[in-house]
Scaffold this motif. Structure first.
Motif, short mmCIF file in Angstrom:
data_model
loop_
_atom_site.label_atom_id
_atom_site.label_comp_id
_atom_site.label_asym_id
_atom_site.label_seq_id
_atom_site.Cartn_x
_atom_site.Cartn_y
_atom_site.Cartn_z
N ALA A 26 8.12 9.61 -5.67
CA ALA A 26 7.74 8.83 -4.49
C ALA A 26 8.97 8.55 -3.65
O ALA A 26 10.07 8.45 -4.16
CB ALA A 26 7.12 7.51 -4.95
N GLY A 105 8.77 -1.21 -8.75
CA GLY A 105 9.02 -0.12 -7.81
C GLY A 105 8.02 -0.15 -6.66
O GLY A 105 7.33 -1.15 -6.43
N GLU A 106 7.95 0.97 -6.00
CA GLU A 106 7.16 1.05 -4.77
C GLU A 106 5.71 1.47 -5.03
O GLU A 106 4.77 0.74 -4.75
CB GLU A 106 7.87 2.03 -3.85
N GLY A 107 5.56 2.66 -5.55
CA GLY A 107 4.22 3.16 -5.81
C GLY A 107 4.32 4.49 -6.52
O GLY A 107 5.38 5.11 -6.53
N PRO A 108 3.22 4.93 -7.13
CA PRO A 108 3.26 6.17 -7.89
C PRO A 108 3.57 7.39 -7.03
O PRO A 108 3.12 7.46 -5.87
CB PRO A 108 1.84 6.29 -8.47
N GLY A 109 4.32 8.32 -7.60
CA GLY A 109 4.48 9.64 -7.00
C GLY A 109 3.51 10.60 -7.67
O GLY A 109 2.60 10.18 -8.40
N GLU A 112 3.43 10.44 -11.55
CA GLU A 112 2.86 9.17 -12.02
C GLU A 112 1.34 9.18 -11.81
O GLU A 112 0.57 8.72 -12.65
CB GLU A 112 3.49 7.99 -11.28
N PRO A 118 4.04 4.56 -14.65
CA PRO A 118 5.08 4.49 -13.61
C PRO A 118 6.38 5.16 -14.03
O PRO A 118 6.71 5.19 -15.22
CB PRO A 118 5.31 2.98 -13.43
N PHE A 119 7.09 5.67 -13.06
CA PHE A 119 8.45 6.19 -13.25
C PHE A 119 8.54 7.19 -14.41
O PHE A 119 9.28 6.98 -15.36
CB PHE A 119 9.44 5.02 -13.44
N ASN A 146 4.59 -1.41 -10.16
CA ASN A 146 4.80 -0.99 -8.77
C ASN A 146 4.06 -1.93 -7.82
O ASN A 146 3.10 -2.59 -8.22
CB ASN A 146 4.24 0.41 -8.56
N HIS A 220 16.42 1.79 -5.05
CA HIS A 220 15.40 2.54 -5.79
C HIS A 220 16.07 3.75 -6.45
O HIS A 220 16.89 4.42 -5.83
CB HIS A 220 14.32 3.00 -4.80
#
Ligand code: URA
Length: 256
Positions: A26, A105-109, A112, A118-119, A146, A220
């Motif tokens: 992400a 964190g921000e959000g899933p990539g 994820e 997550p991560f 996230n 990040h």
């Protein structure tokens, strides 16, 4: 690079082997969406949600009464914003539900979203190394969550309405965990948790509060993978976080 700094970066697993070659994680707001250093990326605008109230008051009140199983089920079934349409898996968060440390964190990539954790991509490997550098381990006294529980298409920044819709989930997670310290990973996490617009440069190195819980801001991991010079700053942030946690623990033991 000085020897001391070189050693610090090695300790964090931040030597150049962790530099991102293919873009799979992400893209945090301060770091830009495309590989390579974005111009004035840290100053890019992220609109924080206008108020901590999201959705209807009823929805928020319901979420705030949930226990862990109910909250997990609620996130898994969530259709509160359009991100549910394209997700593969929701990414609830992972770790020790009674952790002293919460990393947000921000959000899933993409990875994820595929795995539901997550991560787990390149940035996740770096996060694990950062944790190890301060003697922490995913799942042991650490919870990782996230701002968003669903992947924004193309790893774009969360839209304000998406962050707003997801905010009660994160708030309830924090209430249930009751961490001693929150570490916001990147500007998107920071501005959403603090509900105010600011640059990461102005947020780092200071102790903030999220609803009475101490909060520290750092870069990040996906950004650090592409910006070697800032890795030493992230190390300083982690040292600040460790010192803060020690201070919190000493305060508790002095009062008992
Ligand atoms: N980046 C994030 O902010 N969160 C993840 O879970 C993965 C990458």
């Amino acid at each position: 690079m000085s020897r001391r700094r070189d050693e610090m970066l090695k300790e964090m697993g931040l030597s150049p082997r962790w530099r991102l070659r293919a873009r799979t994680d992400a893209a945090p707001a301060e770091e830009g969406v495309t590989p390579g250093p974005p111009p004035a990326a840290e100053e890019r605008a992220v609109t924080p949600h206008p108020s901590p109230v999201s959705g209807t008051d009823d929805r928020r009140a319901r979420i705030m009464r949930m226990d862990w199983p109910a909250l997990k089920a609620c996130v898994a079934a969530c259709t509160a914003c359009s991100l549910h349409e394209k997700r593969n898996k929701t990414v609830f968060g992972v770790g020790d539900e009674n952790a002293d440390w919460l990393f947000v964190g921000e959000g899933p990539g993409a990875e994820e979203d595929a795995q539901g954790e997550p991560f787990v991509g390149q940035a996740g490997k770096l996060l694990d190394n950062m944790l190890a550098a301060i003697k922490l381990k995913r799942g042991q006294n650490v919870f990782i969550a996230n701002v968003l529980k669903c992947r924004p298409p193309g790893n774009r920044n969360p839209a304000p309405e998406e962050a707003l819709a997801c905010e009660p989930h994160l708030q309830r997670q924090i209430e249930l965990i009751q961490p001693k310290l929150i570490v916001a990973l990147g500007r998107v996490a920071a501005v959403n948790l603090l509900a105010r617009e600011a640059s990461i440069a102005s947020l780092r190195g200071r102790l903030h509060q999220y609803r009475g819980i101490p909060l520290i801001v750092t870069y990040h991991p996906a950004y650090l993978l592409r910006n070697l010079p800032d890795k030493a700053k992230a190390w300083a942030d982690l040292c600040f976080a460790v010192a803060t946690m020690k201070g919190l623990e000493n305060r508790v033991s002095a009062s008992t």
